[in-house]
Each structure stands twice: as C-alpha cells, then as structure tokens.
Design an enzyme around this catalytic site. Structure first.
Site, PDB file in Angstrom:
ATOM      1  N   THR A 184      40.138  48.357  29.328  1.00  0.00           N
ATOM      2  CA  THR A 184      41.884  48.836  28.622  1.00  0.00           C
ATOM      3  C   THR A 184      41.530  49.962  28.298  1.00  0.00           C
ATOM      4  OG1 THR A 184      42.104  46.118  27.994  1.00  0.00           O
ATOM      5  CG2 THR A 184      43.685  47.918  27.128  1.00  0.00           C
ATOM      6  N   ASP A 192      32.506  40.682  22.433  1.00  0.00           N
ATOM      7  CA  ASP A 192      31.392  41.041  22.779  1.00  0.00           C
ATOM      8  C   ASP A 192      30.671  41.732  22.160  1.00  0.00           C
ATOM      9  OD1 ASP A 192      32.346  39.054  25.249  1.00  0.00           O
ATOM     10  OD2 ASP A 192      32.289  41.337  26.610  1.00  0.00           O
ATOM     11  N   ARG A 247      28.373  39.683  27.549  1.00  0.00           N
ATOM     12  CA  ARG A 247      28.621  40.104  29.059  1.00  0.00           C
ATOM     13  C   ARG A 247      27.314  41.040  28.845  1.00  0.00           C
ATOM     14  NH1 ARG A 247      33.094  44.045  30.697  1.00  0.00           N
ATOM     15  NH2 ARG A 247      32.499  44.936  29.108  1.00  0.00           N
ATOM     16  N   GLU A 294      24.896  35.167  27.498  1.00  0.00           N
ATOM     17  CA  GLU A 294      24.872  34.382  29.012  1.00  0.00           C
ATOM     18  C   GLU A 294      24.690  35.448  30.243  1.00  0.00           C
ATOM     19  OE1 GLU A 294      29.456  34.698  29.890  1.00  0.00           O
ATOM     20  OE2 GLU A 294      29.980  37.069  29.164  1.00  0.00           O
ATOM     21  N   HIS A 342      34.791  29.581  26.233  1.00  0.00           N
ATOM     22  CA  HIS A 342      35.560  30.199  26.267  1.00  0.00           C
ATOM     23  C   HIS A 342      36.389  29.663  24.625  1.00  0.00           C
ATOM     24  CE1 HIS A 342      35.991  31.501  30.032  1.00  0.00           C
ATOM     25  NE2 HIS A 342      36.417  32.394  29.724  1.00  0.00           N
ATOM     26  N   ARG A 395      36.016  32.771  22.174  1.00  0.00           N
ATOM     27  CA  ARG A 395      37.457  33.417  22.065  1.00  0.00           C
ATOM     28  C   ARG A 395      38.546  32.750  21.532  1.00  0.00           C
ATOM     29  NH1 ARG A 395      37.137  35.684  28.248  1.00  0.00           N
ATOM     30  NH2 ARG A 395      39.068  35.521  28.236  1.00  0.00           N
TER      31      ARG A 395
HETATM   32  O1  F6P Z   1      34.511  40.275  27.547  1.00  0.00           O
HETATM   33  C1  F6P Z   1      34.719  38.436  27.231  1.00  0.00           C
HETATM   34  C2  F6P Z   1      34.535  37.624  28.283  1.00  0.00           C
HETATM   35  O2  F6P Z   1      34.674  36.569  27.319  1.00  0.00           O
HETATM   36  C3  F6P Z   1      33.140  38.166  28.289  1.00  0.00           C
HETATM   37  O3  F6P Z   1      32.122  37.091  26.957  1.00  0.00           O
HETATM   38  C4  F6P Z   1      32.701  36.840  29.127  1.00  0.00           C
HETATM   39  O4  F6P Z   1      31.447  37.648  30.090  1.00  0.00           O
HETATM   40  C5  F6P Z   1      34.453  36.725  30.225  1.00  0.00           C
HETATM   41  O5  F6P Z   1      35.163  37.873  28.728  1.00  0.00           O
HETATM   42  C6  F6P Z   1      34.858  35.742  30.507  1.00  0.00           C
HETATM   43  O6  F6P Z   1      36.163  36.439  30.886  1.00  0.00           O
HETATM   44  P1  F6P Z   1      36.865  34.580  32.031  1.00  0.00           P
HETATM   45  O7  F6P Z   1      37.680  34.583  30.468  1.00  0.00           O
HETATM   46  O8  F6P Z   1      37.875  36.120  32.856  1.00  0.00           O
HETATM   47  O9  F6P Z   1      36.107  34.035  32.975  1.00  0.00           O
END
Ligand code: F6P
Length: 367
Positions: free
Chosen positions: A116, A138, A182, A233, A283, A286
């Site tokens: 972004t 991240d 990441r 990861e 996820h 998040r």
């Molecule tokens: O950048 C945030 C993140 O959650 C990373 O930690 C992860 O590698 C990536 O996005 C996952 O992306 P997506 O939501 O497209 O699977």
C-alpha cells in the site's frame, strides 16, 4: 485550506488486520471535530479509488467501531492501480486520479502495509495529497518500530502456544507451531519468546534440522519430555527453500507462504523419539478485536495522520521510532522489508535463557 469544506478520503489497502477500524475512527473523528471535515470512505482499498466505489462517512458510521476487527471499508490485496488485475494488469492510475479529483478531495489517508505504501508513494508523485498509516500483523514496515495489528497477532499466537504447551506436556510430544509474518520473523520471535518456546525458527536465520533435533533429544534425555517449536512461515532450512502455500498470479505479491511447519515436522520425525504434531495458526492471527495496545496505537496513528493532512504534510507515513511518534517520507518505506536484526535485544535475551534458534553457530553468523 480554502473556504470549501475540507474533504478527506480514507482507504484500507492490502490484507486486513485488527485496528483498521480504530484508525478509520480516529482519522474521521479528529477531522470532523477539529476541522468540520467531510469524510469519504473508499471501498475495498485501491479498487474503490479506481472504480469510484465510495461512500460518505458520517459521525454515526465511525462510532462504535473502535473494538471491531476487520475494516468497515473492505480491503483488497490485489488492487494495484499500476497493474490492475481486473484489466489485464494495465496501468489504470489515471482512473484512480480521476476519482480522486472528481471527489474534490483535499487529501487521502492510505492505511496499509508495504504494498500500500509503495502504491501511495507513486500516487503521491502523481499529485495526490497522501498520508500513510502503517498497518500489518507482520511488523515488517521500514521507517517505524511498530505497526498496528502486530501486538494483537502476537497475543493470539502466544495464547495458542500456551495452550499447545499443556497438551504437549500431557502427551510428551514435540509441537511445531507455525505463525504468519511473511519474510520477517517478528511474530514467531515475540510469541515464541513470550510463551517460552524451546526453539524459535525465523527467516532471518536458516535453521539446521540437526540442531533442532538435538534440542528435542536433549530434552527427551533430561526428562523434559516435550518440546515447543515456534516457526515463522518464512523460515527456511539451511539446504532448502521457503514453503510456498499458493501462487496468486494476479496479486502484486503473488507468493503466499505456509506449510514449513509440516516440512519441519516431517523431517524431525525420523530424528527424534517423541511424536511430532504441527499447528498452523494462519488467518486467526489477523481476526477479531485488537488488543488495548493496538487500539491506542491505532487511535494515535489516526489522530496524527489527521493533523498531518490538516497541516499539509503530504507524501509521508506516520511512524513510531524510539518511543516517539514522528513521520517518514513514503519514498523511504516503499518496496522495502524490515526484518529482525540479529542483534535484536529480545532475540539475544531468548538465546541467553537457552532458547535455540536452530543453529549451533549463531554467534558466528552474528559476527
Ligand atoms: O501480511 C499479512 C499476512 O497475513 C502475512 O502474514 C501472510 O503471509 C499473508 O498476509 C497472507 O495473505 P492472504 O490473506 O492473501 O492469504
């Protein structure tokens, strides 16, 4: 500022993360209360700017969202105006500019991560008045020591590892827990250290499978019949590559990492006596409500972004450095990744209390 109402757009780019709504609320309320501003919400990140999907945000729309996860505006991690996935990767930045101009915006707040900020930098060079706010679980944005969302992800991963600890003890197992992050190991390092993981594997230090196995065997021999391994990861074995979960061709950053926990567990099984299990947190890191810390960081970032717009400090990103709030040029943030330095205090402290980073020669690597 002229006598026309001050009009500001807000968009949330990239993947979502806890605290986005808290920033939207802080930007909008600060500008409404102090500058009687009109706020325009742009839907689904840069996609809304390209396609003109916008809505007016009133006070009522940004009330009651401080604690809510996700983003009320929607997000997209594929919509790049300079290579737009919906138009054969064509450069449609002129359309984004047209929307910006037709909305009579005095400025735009772009809340997002490195992708972004890179786009925001290019749009600001085209003439948009942009202020960036650093988001990502991240914590890998250059120019700021912290991004909002990171603390929440670390709390979620820490709680998961604490829970895995008790079941590992009961069954005398080796438990591998894979975090997101990441190409940076911030989440694995912080959550692993907070939960007392025995081994922490991060992308910044290629791991030696023999060194990891030796930690497990030593614990087996000494009667500590379980081992917790936190693995980011993006971690890689010395003689191998990153585990790629998926390639999303029409995404600006096509690689999605994931699965290294399974690779490690598979290799470890032949080298140890205990059973090995893997949990990939994914996820869940998040989702949901932000921690108190992230709520307050988001509110502060948002209020500072609002005041930067009002004082015409464009082309910059709000930042937190050495305990103070400041801002940095978007050009310094674009296209870069902030990884864990090997002299990081937490990394060194974890090592001092016996945590392995998957290498017997870490001191040599550091030198
Ligand atoms: O950048 C945030 C993140 O959650 C990373 O930690 C992860 O590698 C990536 O996005 C996952 O992306 P997506 O939501 O497209 O699977």
């Amino acid at each position: 500022m002229n006598s026309e109402p001050f009009r500001v757009g807000i968009l949330t780019g990239g993947g979502d993360c806890p605290g986005l709504n808290a920033v939207i609320r802080a930007v909008a309320k600060s500008l409404m209360l102090q500058h009687d501003a009109e706020i325009v919400g742009i839907r689904d990140g840069f996609q809304g700017l390209i396609e003109g999907h916008v809505e007016s945000l009133e006070h009522v729309d940004v009330s009651g969202i401080l604690t809510r996860g996700g983003t009320i505006l929607g997000a997209s991690n594929k919509a790049n105006p300079f290579a737009y996935y919906r138009r054969d990767n064509a450069d449609v930045s002129a359309e984004a500019m047209k929307t910006y101009e037709s909305l009579n915006l005095d400025g735009l707040v772009t809340i997002g991560g490195d992708g972004t900020m890179s786009i925001a930098h290019r749009l600001s060079e085209m003439g948009m008045n942009i202020v960036g706010v650093p988001k990502t679980i991240d914590n890998d944005l250059v120019g700021t020591d912290e991004t909002f969302g990171f603390d929440t992800a670390v709390s979620i991963a820490t709680e998961a590892m604490d829970r895995i600890h008790t079941t590992a003890q009961s069954h005398h197992r080796i438990m591998v827990v894979e975090t997101m992050g990441r190409y940076a190991g911030w989440i694995a390092l912080h959550a692993g250290a907070a939960s007392g993981a025995d081994v922490i594997l991060i992308p910044e230090i290629d791991y030696d499978i023999e060194a990891v196995a030796e930690v497990c065997r030593t614990r087996e021999r000494s009667g500590q019949r379980f081992t917790i391994i936190a693995i980011a990861e993006g971690a890689t074995p010395i003689d191998g590559g990153m585990a790629v979960r998926e390639r999303i061709e029409d995404s600006p950053d096509p690689l999605r990492l994931g699965g290294i926990g399974n690779v490690l567990a598979h290799e470890l099984k032949d080298l140890v006596s205990s059973a090995v299990r893997t949990t990939i947190l994914g996820h869940v890191q998040r989702g949901g409500t932000p921690t108190a810390y992230d709520r307050n960081l988001s509110t502060t970032f948002g209020a500072i972004a609002a005041s930067m717009l009002a004082t015409e400090q464009y082309g910059r990103m709000v930042a937190y450095q050495n305990g103070s709030f400041t801002s940095v040029p978007l050009s310094e943030v674009a296209d870069k990744t902030r990884t864990v330095p090997l002299d990081n205090a937490l990394l060194q402290s974890a090592q001092a209390v016996g945590t392995s980073f998957g290498r017997n020669d870490l001191a040599d690597i550091r030198d």
